[in-house]
Design an enzyme around this catalytic site. Structure first.
Site, PDB file in Angstrom:
ATOM      1  N   ARG A   1      19.854  20.947  29.741  1.00 33.75           N
ATOM      2  CA  ARG A   1      20.162  21.994  30.092  1.00 33.75           C
ATOM      3  C   ARG A   1      18.073  22.864  30.849  1.00 33.75           C
ATOM      4  O   ARG A   1      17.255  22.573  29.790  1.00 33.75           O
ATOM      5  CB  ARG A   1      20.776  23.314  29.783  1.00 33.75           C
ATOM      6  CG  ARG A   1      20.680  24.577  30.329  1.00 33.75           C
ATOM      7  CD  ARG A   1      21.749  25.665  30.083  1.00 33.75           C
ATOM      8  NE  ARG A   1      21.603  25.735  28.368  1.00 33.75           N
ATOM      9  CZ  ARG A   1      22.726  26.860  28.204  1.00 33.75           C
ATOM     10  NH1 ARG A   1      23.162  27.175  28.420  1.00 33.75           N
ATOM     11  NH2 ARG A   1      22.354  26.975  26.684  1.00 33.75           N
TER      12      ARG A   1
ATOM     13  N   ARG B   1      15.987  26.850  27.635  1.00 33.47           N
ATOM     14  CA  ARG B   1      16.110  28.230  26.651  1.00 33.47           C
ATOM     15  C   ARG B   1      14.897  28.051  24.718  1.00 33.47           C
ATOM     16  O   ARG B   1      15.268  26.548  25.005  1.00 33.47           O
ATOM     17  CB  ARG B   1      17.390  28.407  26.941  1.00 33.47           C
ATOM     18  CG  ARG B   1      17.748  29.301  27.668  1.00 33.47           C
ATOM     19  CD  ARG B   1      18.858  29.929  27.503  1.00 33.47           C
ATOM     20  NE  ARG B   1      19.583  29.766  26.573  1.00 33.47           N
ATOM     21  CZ  ARG B   1      21.352  30.235  26.679  1.00 33.47           C
ATOM     22  NH1 ARG B   1      21.802  30.065  28.063  1.00 33.47           N
ATOM     23  NH2 ARG B   1      21.212  30.098  25.586  1.00 33.47           N
TER      24      ARG B   1
ATOM     25  N   LYS C   1      30.243  27.822  30.234  1.00 38.18           N
ATOM     26  CA  LYS C   1      31.080  29.015  30.730  1.00 38.18           C
ATOM     27  C   LYS C   1      30.524  29.780  31.682  1.00 38.18           C
ATOM     28  O   LYS C   1      31.055  30.409  32.731  1.00 38.18           O
ATOM     29  CB  LYS C   1      30.582  30.668  29.529  1.00 38.18           C
ATOM     30  CG  LYS C   1      31.649  29.870  28.109  1.00 38.18           C
ATOM     31  CD  LYS C   1      31.560  30.636  26.967  1.00 38.18           C
ATOM     32  CE  LYS C   1      30.341  30.967  26.183  1.00 38.18           C
ATOM     33  NZ  LYS C   1      29.629  29.643  25.471  1.00 38.18           N
TER      34      LYS C   1
HETATM   35  P1  AP5 Z   1      26.320  26.525  30.695  1.00 31.95           P
HETATM   36  O1  AP5 Z   1      27.034  27.058  31.987  1.00 31.95           O
HETATM   37  O2  AP5 Z   1      25.469  26.439  30.957  1.00 31.95           O
HETATM   38  O3  AP5 Z   1      27.567  26.696  29.600  1.00 31.95           O
HETATM   39  P2  AP5 Z   1      27.512  28.533  28.381  1.00 31.95           P
HETATM   40  O4  AP5 Z   1      28.530  27.966  27.725  1.00 31.95           O
HETATM   41  O5  AP5 Z   1      27.211  29.068  29.631  1.00 31.95           O
HETATM   42  O6  AP5 Z   1      26.469  28.431  27.236  1.00 31.95           O
HETATM   43  P3  AP5 Z   1      25.469  28.902  26.894  1.00 31.95           P
HETATM   44  O7  AP5 Z   1      24.183  28.043  25.984  1.00 31.95           O
HETATM   45  O8  AP5 Z   1      24.771  30.093  27.551  1.00 31.95           O
HETATM   46  O9  AP5 Z   1      26.243  29.799  25.757  1.00 31.95           O
HETATM   47  P4  AP5 Z   1      26.145  30.554  24.620  1.00 31.95           P
HETATM   48  O10 AP5 Z   1      27.225  31.690  24.589  1.00 31.95           O
HETATM   49  O11 AP5 Z   1      25.950  30.178  23.104  1.00 31.95           O
HETATM   50  O12 AP5 Z   1      24.958  31.857  24.997  1.00 31.95           O
HETATM   51  P5  AP5 Z   1      24.984  33.040  25.926  1.00 31.95           P
HETATM   52  O13 AP5 Z   1      23.895  33.340  27.232  1.00 31.95           O
HETATM   53  O14 AP5 Z   1      26.126  33.730  26.067  1.00 31.95           O
HETATM   54  O15 AP5 Z   1      26.911  24.816  30.816  1.00 31.95           O
HETATM   55  C1  AP5 Z   1      25.270  24.005  29.574  1.00 31.95           C
HETATM   56  C2  AP5 Z   1      24.706  23.070  30.464  1.00 31.95           C
HETATM   57  O16 AP5 Z   1      25.388  21.867  30.505  1.00 31.95           O
HETATM   58  C3  AP5 Z   1      24.429  23.501  31.369  1.00 31.95           C
HETATM   59  O17 AP5 Z   1      22.958  22.817  32.057  1.00 31.95           O
HETATM   60  C4  AP5 Z   1      25.430  23.082  32.771  1.00 31.95           C
HETATM   61  O18 AP5 Z   1      24.502  22.129  33.748  1.00 31.95           O
HETATM   62  C5  AP5 Z   1      26.278  21.842  32.195  1.00 31.95           C
HETATM   63  N1  AP5 Z   1      27.438  21.127  31.971  1.00 31.95           N
HETATM   64  C6  AP5 Z   1      27.935  22.411  32.202  1.00 31.95           C
HETATM   65  N2  AP5 Z   1      29.133  21.705  32.446  1.00 31.95           N
HETATM   66  C7  AP5 Z   1      28.947  20.211  32.586  1.00 31.95           C
HETATM   67  C8  AP5 Z   1      29.911  19.647  32.635  1.00 31.95           C
HETATM   68  N3  AP5 Z   1      31.079  18.965  32.942  1.00 31.95           N
HETATM   69  N4  AP5 Z   1      29.902  17.787  32.184  1.00 31.95           N
HETATM   70  C9  AP5 Z   1      28.045  18.291  32.203  1.00 31.95           C
HETATM   71  N5  AP5 Z   1      27.123  18.746  31.933  1.00 31.95           N
HETATM   72  C10 AP5 Z   1      28.147  20.778  32.066  1.00 31.95           C
HETATM   73  O19 AP5 Z   1      24.189  33.960  24.536  1.00 31.95           O
HETATM   74  C11 AP5 Z   1      23.211  33.441  24.058  1.00 31.95           C
HETATM   75  C12 AP5 Z   1      22.775  35.365  23.194  1.00 31.95           C
HETATM   76  O20 AP5 Z   1      22.781  36.380  24.069  1.00 31.95           O
HETATM   77  C13 AP5 Z   1      23.250  34.670  22.183  1.00 31.95           C
HETATM   78  O21 AP5 Z   1      23.121  33.831  20.936  1.00 31.95           O
HETATM   79  C14 AP5 Z   1      23.414  35.923  21.064  1.00 31.95           C
HETATM   80  O22 AP5 Z   1      22.439  35.922  20.418  1.00 31.95           O
HETATM   81  C15 AP5 Z   1      23.623  36.606  22.083  1.00 31.95           C
HETATM   82  N6  AP5 Z   1      24.800  37.087  22.656  1.00 31.95           N
HETATM   83  C16 AP5 Z   1      25.200  37.259  24.209  1.00 31.95           C
HETATM   84  N7  AP5 Z   1      26.184  37.920  24.156  1.00 31.95           N
HETATM   85  C17 AP5 Z   1      26.413  38.392  22.606  1.00 31.95           C
HETATM   86  C18 AP5 Z   1      27.603  39.776  21.563  1.00 31.95           C
HETATM   87  N8  AP5 Z   1      28.262  39.407  22.313  1.00 31.95           N
HETATM   88  N9  AP5 Z   1      26.847  39.870  20.644  1.00 31.95           N
HETATM   89  C19 AP5 Z   1      26.600  38.901  19.778  1.00 31.95           C
HETATM   90  N10 AP5 Z   1      24.667  38.928  20.270  1.00 31.95           N
HETATM   91  C20 AP5 Z   1      25.253  38.613  22.123  1.00 31.95           C
END
Ligand code: AP5
Length: 217
Positions: free
Chosen positions: A127, A159, A15
């Site tokens: 990552r 992370r 994402k």
């Molecule tokens: P990356 O693009 O970083 O993936 P992502 O989908 O953004 O993953 P996240 O782990 O950040 O998502 P998440 O939803 O768990 O975390 P968030 O930060 O929103 O890609 C991942 C890796 O793969 C990278 O190294 C990239 O280079 C690589 N990659 C990408 N595409 C690739 C491909 N095609 N092939 C190979 N490699 C590839 O949330 C974190 C925390 O915040 C949550 O757990 C929660 O505690 C809190 N939080 C956030 N939003 C809320 C909410 N709305 N409500 C409640 N709590 C929330």
């Protein structure tokens, strides 16, 4: 104007990777709740201290806190021509609350990235991030100098919530709390499913094609 969008998918599905490029290409702000919350934690603000343990354990922070930071962000002038949400809404109550607050200015397109679980685990374990939020992958997108950010030279780290035991918990939270959202947006005709597997460039091309087809891009 039709460019109020959401990118949804499991942890590590890409994402953030694609949202940054779409934001730059279509000149709409990338509103990533995970990045915003991590910035609060890093700055040790009252909000950051309140959510740190919850985030590091892979659970969701309370709906009302996230709703507040998102609606405040979407009221900024640069969001008047559209936006790309990443990480919010991620529960049905959050989606209903956003629809309620935004009314006719709410989400009009949702893309979901579909990636097999085995591929997700490999992506997350490789990552590496810097404290400004730049993201790399040790194999798929390595930095030019190992261990350091290409953009600002900061040290790269893993992370806290990318530890293997936390990743499994985050995947369960996604399946239980966030997957039901897909039905919500499918029913209202706003959902487009995108194959998120394969090299980053190929996935991005699919995402961009949907934006060109379905928004006033
Ligand atoms: P990356 O693009 O970083 O993936 P992502 O989908 O953004 O993953 P996240 O782990 O950040 O998502 P998440 O939803 O768990 O975390 P968030 O930060 O929103 O890609 C991942 C890796 O793969 C990278 O190294 C990239 O280079 C690589 N990659 C990408 N595409 C690739 C491909 N095609 N092939 C190979 N490699 C590839 O949330 C974190 C925390 O915040 C949550 O757990 C929660 O505690 C809190 N939080 C956030 N939003 C809320 C909410 N709305 N409500 C409640 N709590 C929330």
């Amino acid at each position: 104007m039709k460019r109020r969008t959401l990118l949804v998918g499991p942890p590590g599905s890409g994402k953030g990777t694609h949202a940054k490029r779409i934001s730059s290409r279509f000149k709409i702000p990338h509103v990533a709740t995970g990045d915003m919350l991590r910035a609060e934690v890093a700055a040790a603000t009252t909000l950051g201290l309140a959510v740190r343990d919850v985030m590091e354990g892979g659970d969701l922070v309370p709906d009302e806190l996230v709703l507040e930071i998102v609606t405040t962000r979407l009221s900024q002038p640069d969001a008047s021509r559209g936006w790309l949400l990443d990480g919010f809404p991620r529960t049905i109550p959050q989606a209903l609350a956003l629809d309620d607050r935004m009314g006719s200015r709410g989400i009009d397109l949702v893309l979901t990235l579909e990636v097999p679980r085995a591929e997700i685990v490999g992506r997350i374990s490789g990552r590496r991030s810097c404290s400004s939020g730049h993201v790399f992958h040790v194999d798929a997108d390595p930095p030019r100098r190992e261990g350091f950010c290409d953009f600002d030279g900061e040290t790269l780290f893993q992370r806290q919530d990318d530890r293997p035991e936390v990743v499994l918990s985050r995947l369960e939270v996604y399946e239980r709390e966030t997957e039901p959202l897909l039905g919500h947006y499918r029913t209202s005709g706003r959902l487009v499913e995108v194959d998120g597997s394969g090299p980053p460039g190929e996935v991005y091309a699919r995402v961009e094609a949907v934006f060109l087809d379905r928004t006033d891009g």
